[in-house]
Design an enzyme around this catalytic site. Structure first.
Site, PDB file in Angstrom:
ATOM      1  N   HIS A 145       1.396  -1.339   0.179  1.00 25.08           N
ATOM      2  CA  HIS A 145       0.110   0.179   0.079  1.00 25.08           C
ATOM      3  C   HIS A 145       1.409   1.442  -0.232  1.00 25.08           C
ATOM      4  O   HIS A 145       0.354   2.411  -0.268  1.00 25.08           O
ATOM      5  CB  HIS A 145      -0.655  -0.003   1.504  1.00 25.08           C
ATOM      6  CG  HIS A 145      -0.298   0.552   1.962  1.00 25.08           C
ATOM      7  ND1 HIS A 145       0.862  -0.697   2.619  1.00 25.08           N
ATOM      8  CD2 HIS A 145       0.035   1.521   3.044  1.00 25.08           C
ATOM      9  CE1 HIS A 145       0.763  -0.395   4.553  1.00 25.08           C
ATOM     10  NE2 HIS A 145       0.598   1.226   4.460  1.00 25.08           N
TER      11      HIS A 145
HETATM   12  C1  UD1 Z   1      -2.331   5.903   5.303  1.00 23.62           C
HETATM   13  C2  UD1 Z   1      -0.880   6.692   5.726  1.00 23.62           C
HETATM   14  C3  UD1 Z   1       0.285   5.609   6.123  1.00 23.62           C
HETATM   15  C4  UD1 Z   1      -0.637   4.041   6.299  1.00 23.62           C
HETATM   16  C5  UD1 Z   1      -1.960   3.662   6.193  1.00 23.62           C
HETATM   17  C6  UD1 Z   1      -2.322   2.815   6.640  1.00 23.62           C
HETATM   18  C7  UD1 Z   1      -0.847   8.994   5.586  1.00 23.62           C
HETATM   19  C8  UD1 Z   1      -0.131  10.024   4.566  1.00 23.62           C
HETATM   20  N1  UD1 Z   1      -0.031   7.554   4.363  1.00 23.62           N
HETATM   21  O1  UD1 Z   1      -1.923   5.416   3.621  1.00 23.62           O
HETATM   22  O2  UD1 Z   1       1.772   5.780   6.628  1.00 23.62           O
HETATM   23  O3  UD1 Z   1       0.745   3.475   6.425  1.00 23.62           O
HETATM   24  O4  UD1 Z   1      -2.720   4.647   6.324  1.00 23.62           O
HETATM   25  O5  UD1 Z   1      -3.160   1.427   5.520  1.00 23.62           O
HETATM   26  O6  UD1 Z   1      -1.689   9.302   6.157  1.00 23.62           O
HETATM   27  N2  UD1 Z   1      -9.111   4.931   0.336  1.00 23.62           N
HETATM   28  C9  UD1 Z   1     -10.475   4.345   0.154  1.00 23.62           C
HETATM   29  N3  UD1 Z   1     -10.461   3.538   1.602  1.00 23.62           N
HETATM   30  C10 UD1 Z   1     -10.861   4.335   2.671  1.00 23.62           C
HETATM   31  C11 UD1 Z   1      -9.097   4.956   2.448  1.00 23.62           C
HETATM   32  C12 UD1 Z   1      -8.675   5.153   1.473  1.00 23.62           C
HETATM   33  O7  UD1 Z   1     -10.417   3.667  -0.704  1.00 23.62           O
HETATM   34  O8  UD1 Z   1     -11.090   3.351   3.685  1.00 23.62           O
HETATM   35  C13 UD1 Z   1      -8.690   5.019  -0.695  1.00 23.62           C
HETATM   36  C14 UD1 Z   1      -8.193   6.847  -1.446  1.00 23.62           C
HETATM   37  O9  UD1 Z   1      -8.786   6.348  -2.790  1.00 23.62           O
HETATM   38  C15 UD1 Z   1      -8.024   7.227  -0.824  1.00 23.62           C
HETATM   39  C16 UD1 Z   1      -6.410   6.278  -0.861  1.00 23.62           C
HETATM   40  O10 UD1 Z   1      -7.255   5.635  -0.789  1.00 23.62           O
HETATM   41  O11 UD1 Z   1      -7.421   8.603  -2.050  1.00 23.62           O
HETATM   42  C17 UD1 Z   1      -5.481   6.262   0.134  1.00 23.62           C
HETATM   43  O12 UD1 Z   1      -6.010   6.501   1.128  1.00 23.62           O
HETATM   44  P1  UD1 Z   1      -5.146   7.536   2.784  1.00 23.62           P
HETATM   45  O13 UD1 Z   1      -5.505   7.609   3.702  1.00 23.62           O
HETATM   46  O14 UD1 Z   1      -4.916   9.233   1.984  1.00 23.62           O
HETATM   47  O15 UD1 Z   1      -3.533   6.888   2.686  1.00 23.62           O
HETATM   48  P2  UD1 Z   1      -2.928   5.017   2.713  1.00 23.62           P
HETATM   49  O16 UD1 Z   1      -2.442   4.963   1.633  1.00 23.62           O
HETATM   50  O17 UD1 Z   1      -4.011   4.875   2.638  1.00 23.62           O
HETATM   51  N1  UDP Z   2      -4.133  -5.493   8.734  1.00 22.31           N
HETATM   52  C1  UDP Z   2      -5.378  -5.583   8.754  1.00 22.31           C
HETATM   53  N2  UDP Z   2      -6.194  -5.869   7.568  1.00 22.31           N
HETATM   54  C2  UDP Z   2      -5.685  -6.102   6.502  1.00 22.31           C
HETATM   55  C3  UDP Z   2      -4.225  -5.459   6.248  1.00 22.31           C
HETATM   56  C4  UDP Z   2      -3.483  -5.298   7.377  1.00 22.31           C
HETATM   57  O1  UDP Z   2      -5.889  -6.070  10.125  1.00 22.31           O
HETATM   58  O2  UDP Z   2      -5.876  -6.321   5.641  1.00 22.31           O
HETATM   59  C5  UDP Z   2      -3.478  -4.805  10.082  1.00 22.31           C
HETATM   60  C6  UDP Z   2      -1.863  -5.593  10.565  1.00 22.31           C
HETATM   61  O3  UDP Z   2      -2.331  -7.063  10.393  1.00 22.31           O
HETATM   62  C7  UDP Z   2      -0.962  -4.537  11.224  1.00 22.31           C
HETATM   63  C8  UDP Z   2      -2.509  -3.418  10.445  1.00 22.31           C
HETATM   64  O4  UDP Z   2      -3.046  -3.443   9.680  1.00 22.31           O
HETATM   65  O5  UDP Z   2      -1.788  -4.906  11.955  1.00 22.31           O
HETATM   66  C9  UDP Z   2      -0.641  -2.783   9.706  1.00 22.31           C
HETATM   67  O6  UDP Z   2      -1.618  -1.659   8.898  1.00 22.31           O
HETATM   68  P1  UDP Z   2      -1.415  -0.813   7.570  1.00 22.31           P
HETATM   69  O7  UDP Z   2      -0.005  -2.263   6.900  1.00 22.31           O
HETATM   70  O8  UDP Z   2      -3.093  -0.497   6.938  1.00 22.31           O
HETATM   71  O9  UDP Z   2      -0.024   0.426   8.335  1.00 22.31           O
HETATM   72  P2  UDP Z   2       1.493   0.765   8.572  1.00 22.31           P
HETATM   73  O10 UDP Z   2       1.275  -0.389   9.524  1.00 22.31           O
HETATM   74  O11 UDP Z   2       2.244   0.146   6.888  1.00 22.31           O
HETATM   75  O12 UDP Z   2       1.336   1.931   8.726  1.00 22.31           O
END
Ligand code: UD1
Ligand code: UDP
Length: 400
Positions: free
Chosen positions: A234
């Site tokens: 991601h």
């Molecule tokens: C965010 C965090 C990242 C973290 C990740 C955990 C920032 C800059 N990044 O990244 O550090 O590792 O969360 O998962 O804060 N979207 C949906 N539904 C949702 C959420 C997101 O469709 O419920 C889609 C949208 O198109 C959105 C994109 O995902 O634009 C990215 O979501 P965003 O929260 O901006 O960043 P993440 O990649 O999730």
């Molecule tokens: N996780 C989850 N379901 C998923 C993917 C990740 O419950 O489909 C959990 C994972 O076990 C970990 C946390 O989400 O505890 C990590 O989150 P993510 O990878 O979104 O973000 P990051 O840790 O890179 O910020």
């Protein structure tokens, strides 16, 4: 902005009111640990926690499922910010969090990790001169093109309490002149995600049916001889760069020929695969919706190896002693690499395929689980905060 819950605590009594700001998937998991510690210690109703959800993540499987599964209290405020560019998303959060803080007047603001919700919470608090407690302080990738690196750097430098998960994190802060003393409390408390894994992995043994549902138990596949790989993807640096995304998916296709790969797809990755018209073409690469935490634990524990660019998943692989390839060029969790259990492999197809051969052939586990504390991070965080504010209160009373 909706305030959908009234606190049951007396308005006169909380010795300390804390506003917790969360918004993204890993923050729900981390916050559940400290919230539980607050609830357990709260017989004397010393601390009142006000939970603020920015709305950064909002799909059921990225959001509500964690509140349900982890018994995280419903947020007092849901700010409904949703997705957007970094500036816009952080800006709207900042404005809405500020309004909550002005109304609630907390003694401290608690933030987790390095997302835009973290930075917005910290900045809103700093502008109102409210002490910030940062859980997962001191992590560095030393790559400032990562939005997370900017978020954590700024949050650390604004914080009063810096709760580090490892000694490495304390050292990273020291290099930037951030140390214990002179109004800052820097402490290695261990990793709240380790607390969480210790607590939930027992529950995960009983509850999830995901392995059965995905048909992953076959005669050759036992806990000792797992027959599938698990992947998560991601990070913007991978999903938003078509070359890297294509190269990783190509590697997954090749690996799929050996054994099925389960890939719970983050919505960002789903969106970018559609944008670039990319998808794995081998039917053994199984794209599934994001899974709940308990299902994720079950998938991780039984996997033959894990391929990931997630911070949390790298550590979970380490705790479960599952070999891991990190699909990034740098990692904040250097301990897992030093242990030999995780290889930082990048996004090149050939490198990933060779890395997988190497990691699967490694037999020895050099790491110690204690590198991430003893599973008491939540309680220690609470203890440090309480002790500090008792001291402040006593000093104020003595001065009266
Ligand atoms: C965010 C965090 C990242 C973290 C990740 C955990 C920032 C800059 N990044 O990244 O550090 O590792 O969360 O998962 O804060 N979207 C949906 N539904 C949702 C959420 C997101 O469709 O419920 C889609 C949208 O198109 C959105 C994109 O995902 O634009 C990215 O979501 P965003 O929260 O901006 O960043 P993440 O990649 O999730
Ligand atoms: N996780 C989850 N379901 C998923 C993917 C990740 O419950 O489909 C959990 C994972 O076990 C970990 C946390 O989400 O505890 C990590 O989150 P993510 O990878 O979104 O973000 P990051 O840790 O890179 O910020």
């Amino acid at each position: 902005m909706a305030s959908n819950k009234k606190s049951s605590l007396s308005p006169f009594f909380p010795f300390l009111k804390i506003v917790t700001v969360i918004g993204a998937r890993p923050q729900f998991i981390k916050a559940a640990v400290v919230s539980r510690a607050i609830q357990i210690s709260n017989k004397k109703k010393k601390i009142q926690e006000i939970l603020v959800h920015t709305g950064q993540h909002y799909d059921y499987l990225m959001d509500k499922v964690f509140f349900e599964e982890l018994d995280l209290p419903q947020p007092h405020y849901h700010l409904g910010v949703g997705s957007g560019s970094h500036g816009k998303q952080t800006g709207i959060m900042l404005e809405r969090i500020e309004a909550v803080l002005q109304k609630e007047k907390p003694g401290a603001v608690l933030v987790y990790g390095d997302t835009n919700s973290t930075l917005a919470g910290a900045l809103a608090a700093a502008k109102l001169d409210i002490p910030i407690a940062h859980v997962e302080a001191g992590l560095r990738s030393y790559n400032r093109r990562m939005p997370e690196e900017i978020n954590r750097l700024l949050t650390d430098h604004l914080s009063t309490f810096l709760f580090c998960p490892t000694t490495q994190a304390v050292q990273n802060l020291l290099k930037e002149g951030v140390r214990n003393g002179k109004g800052k409390i820097v402490k290695n408390v261990g990793d709240v995600m380790f607390d969480s894994i210790l607590y939930y992995s027992k529950i995960a043994e009983k509850k999830p049916t995901i392995l059965k549902d995905l048909d992953l138990f076959n005669p050759q596949s036992t806990i000792r001889n797992p027959q599938y790989y698990l992947a998560t993807l991601h990070r913007a640096e991978n999903t938003d760069d078509p070359k890297r995304l294509k190269s990783i998916l190509k590697a997954l296709n090749e690996i799929g020929k050996k054994a099925p790969i389960i890939l719970p797809l983050h919505p960002r990755t789903k969106k970018m695969m559609k944008t670039y018209d990319l998808s794995p073409d081998d039917h053994r690469v199984k794209l599934i919706k994001p899974v709940s935490y308990l299902n994720m634990i079950a998938l991780e524990k039984n996997a033959r190896a894990i391929l990931t660019d997630s911070g949390g998943v790298q550590k979970e692989a380490y705790w479960f002693k599952v070999p891991c390839l990190t699909l990034r060029d740098e990692t904040e969790w250097v301990e897992t690499v030093k242990s030999g259990w995780n290889i930082l492999i990048g996004a090149g197809t050939r490198k990933i395929l060779n890395g997988l051969k190497l990691i699967e052939s490694r037999k020895s586990f050099r790491g110690e689980r204690e590198l991430f504390g003893h599973g008491k991070a939540g309680e220690i965080i609470l203890h440090v905060i309480t002790k500090h504010f008792m001291k402040v209160k006593r000093a104020a009373m003595d001065g009266q």
